[in-house]
Design an enzyme around this catalytic site. Sequence first.
Site, short mmCIF file in Angstrom:
data_model
loop_
_atom_site.label_atom_id
_atom_site.label_comp_id
_atom_site.label_asym_id
_atom_site.label_seq_id
_atom_site.Cartn_x
_atom_site.Cartn_y
_atom_site.Cartn_z
N GLY A 1 -1.70 -1.58 -13.87
CA GLY A 1 -1.06 -1.94 -12.62
C GLY A 1 0.22 -1.16 -12.38
O GLY A 1 0.55 -0.22 -13.10
N LYS B 1 0.82 -8.11 -20.35
CA LYS B 1 1.24 -7.04 -19.43
C LYS B 1 2.45 -6.34 -20.01
O LYS B 1 3.48 -6.95 -20.29
CB LYS B 1 1.57 -7.62 -18.05
CG LYS B 1 1.98 -6.57 -17.02
CD LYS B 1 2.40 -7.21 -15.71
CE LYS B 1 1.19 -7.72 -14.95
NZ LYS B 1 0.40 -6.61 -14.36
N ASP C 1 5.25 -7.44 -4.01
CA ASP C 1 4.03 -6.64 -4.06
C ASP C 1 2.80 -7.53 -3.86
O ASP C 1 1.89 -7.56 -4.70
CB ASP C 1 3.94 -5.89 -5.39
CG ASP C 1 2.93 -4.74 -5.34
OD1 ASP C 1 2.55 -4.34 -4.21
OD2 ASP C 1 2.53 -4.26 -6.40
#
Length: 454
Positions: free
Chosen positions: A153, A172, A295
């Site tokens: 990402g 992440k 986002d």
Amino acid sequence: MQTFNFSYNNLTLCGEGYSSETLKTAFIGSLNSCPIAANPNLFKRKAHQHRGFKFALVLTTALVCLLLALLFLAFCCRRKTKTWAMKQYPCKEEQNISGPFSFQTDSTTWVADVKLATSVPVVIFEKPLLNFTFADLLSATSHFDRGTLLAEGRFGPVYGGFLPGGIHVAVKVLVHGPTTMTDQEAQVAREQLELLGRIKHPNLVPLIGYCLAGDQRLAIYDYMENGNLQNLLHDLPREVQTAEDWSKDENDGIQNVGSEELLTTWTFRYKIALGTARALAFLHHGCSPPITHRDVKANSVYIDSNLEPRLSDFGLAKIFGNGIEDEIVCGSPGYVPPEFLDPKTGSAKIPTPKSDVYGFGVVLFELITGKKPVEDDYPDAKEANLVMWVRGLVRKNEGCKAIDPKIREKGSETQLLEALKIGFLCTADLPSKRPSMQQVVGLLKDIEPVMMHQ
């Protein structure tokens, strides 16, 4: 004389003063002669009894000593074995998990500059007593192998795996930002992650923990079994491409129900839209201080095991402090609001809740049309993106042309057209013309499908 035995002591004893009975019982010999000897039968009997008692006493003492010696030996051996194992295990682990660690993905290489993985703690908010370390993350992700890579990402790669105890997580790695951290920046990152971990909502992907490994910030989330909206709508393959898919399973589609069947109903798509709107409304109006997502996109909306929508990646930009790059905070292609594309604004690109509203409007258009924000086919239009195409149709009262033909739910056309109008409001050019997310939730509830009440 009946109590003591003076035999063989070379004593001289005359019988005067003692009764004849006493002398006859204890001594041998003439009563009128001196010295006299003790009765040998009396002596042997007493000596035998004395030796038996002493033998029993010695035997008992020996057995007790032997038992104590055996117990002491066993204790020493066990303690020595345990101490050896404790000393040897870290040595063995140190050989296998000593750093620094370097990991490659398709687009980047990231490094965890730590000497020993077991020395770096992993914080799990709801299970503080579990002593997880970076070594457990290495084991869960097969040393962050590409086979466990779920996505790449905007903030960094995402890996899937199981922590000890069967905790299914998505890790992440926040690599797209400042590459080094001072002690003060590390403390800021820690405080921000702790803050995000306290934010709970049914439509948010929960941040369950974190790890600061050298200069790397690792955010640990609950694993979302059914992937994300990008995958669901646009049938992207399960292998890692540009989509942030956390559901890398062998079976395509939703686990509980086939994705094709779900997508034929406006009821399910509406459920995703309303849940996502509620998540954003909570971030904007239910958190103190308010959180701007920065986002909002289909990749950020996940489907959990109960087919509930959950918004992810909220608040991550703040972890990087003030040094984060503009492209990280301004959104993804197709979701960037017009004010960020206006050259007159220069470098003053500050995300606001109204820029989140714009991103939600694009997601709503995707749910209704089934089309991508950019790089898709928009019939009878020269527009380069989804927003321009749909807004043009709505202006001409031709919104029905934008509805996804896969939706075959009867009686849903009116609600779909009303939903297009809500998306039209959310994607207004001027931020001031866009509704708040609280207002969006109210507008969506006004067009709630009848089937939602059944």
